[in-house]
Design a protein around this motif. Structure first.
Motif, PDB file in Angstrom:
ATOM      1  N   LEU A 156      69.142  43.445  40.198  1.00 53.89           N
ATOM      2  CA  LEU A 156      68.448  44.459  39.396  1.00 53.89           C
ATOM      3  C   LEU A 156      69.379  45.107  38.384  1.00 53.89           C
ATOM      4  CD1 LEU A 156      66.201  46.173  42.073  1.00 53.89           C
ATOM      5  CD2 LEU A 156      65.508  44.580  40.290  1.00 53.89           C
ATOM      6  N   VAL A 157      70.611  45.365  38.765  1.00 53.07           N
ATOM      7  CA  VAL A 157      71.581  45.949  37.835  1.00 53.07           C
ATOM      8  C   VAL A 157      71.860  44.975  36.703  1.00 53.07           C
ATOM      9  CG1 VAL A 157      73.987  46.697  37.590  1.00 53.07           C
ATOM     10  CG2 VAL A 157      72.608  47.506  39.510  1.00 53.07           C
ATOM     11  N   ASP A 158      72.029  43.692  37.017  1.00 54.45           N
ATOM     12  CA  ASP A 158      72.262  42.688  35.977  1.00 54.45           C
ATOM     13  C   ASP A 158      71.057  42.580  35.049  1.00 54.45           C
ATOM     14  OD1 ASP A 158      74.751  42.152  36.957  1.00 54.45           O
ATOM     15  OD2 ASP A 158      74.131  40.383  38.103  1.00 54.45           O
ATOM     16  N   LEU A 159      69.860  42.676  35.601  1.00 54.10           N
ATOM     17  CA  LEU A 159      68.650  42.598  34.785  1.00 54.10           C
ATOM     18  C   LEU A 159      68.555  43.774  33.830  1.00 54.10           C
ATOM     19  CD1 LEU A 159      66.067  40.843  34.507  1.00 54.10           C
ATOM     20  CD2 LEU A 159      64.979  42.432  36.086  1.00 54.10           C
ATOM     21  N   VAL A 160      68.833  44.978  34.311  1.00 54.71           N
ATOM     22  CA  VAL A 160      68.794  46.162  33.462  1.00 54.71           C
ATOM     23  C   VAL A 160      69.875  46.061  32.388  1.00 54.71           C
ATOM     24  CG1 VAL A 160      69.185  48.654  33.441  1.00 54.71           C
ATOM     25  CG2 VAL A 160      67.725  47.630  35.187  1.00 54.71           C
ATOM     26  N   ALA A 161      71.064  45.615  32.763  1.00 55.65           N
ATOM     27  CA  ALA A 161      72.142  45.486  31.791  1.00 55.65           C
ATOM     28  C   ALA A 161      71.802  44.453  30.726  1.00 55.65           C
ATOM     29  CB  ALA A 161      73.436  45.107  32.502  1.00 55.65           C
ATOM     30  N   ALA A 162      71.154  43.377  31.099  1.00 53.53           N
ATOM     31  CA  ALA A 162      70.794  42.346  30.129  1.00 53.53           C
ATOM     32  C   ALA A 162      69.770  42.868  29.138  1.00 53.53           C
ATOM     33  CB  ALA A 162      70.255  41.126  30.868  1.00 53.53           C
TER      34      ALA A 162
END
Length: 45
Positions: A36-42
């Motif tokens: 989820l953190v990677d998705l938000v950062a992307a």
């Protein structure tokens, strides 16, 4: 006598499904927040 072998045949697949569901929840618990953190950062970068 015939019902003695039916019980393991019914419970074995049910136990495998339960183990697969439990494993998927464990994997989500371990990798879910990072995903989820990677998705938000992307999306934000």
């Amino acid at each position: 006598m015939t019902s003695a072998w039916r019980s393991p045949i019914v419970w074995a697949p049910a136990a495998l499904v339960a183990a697969a569901v439990l494993l998927s929840f464990v994997m989500w618990g371990l990798n879910g927040p990072a995903y989820l953190v990677d998705l938000v950062a992307a999306y934000c970068l």
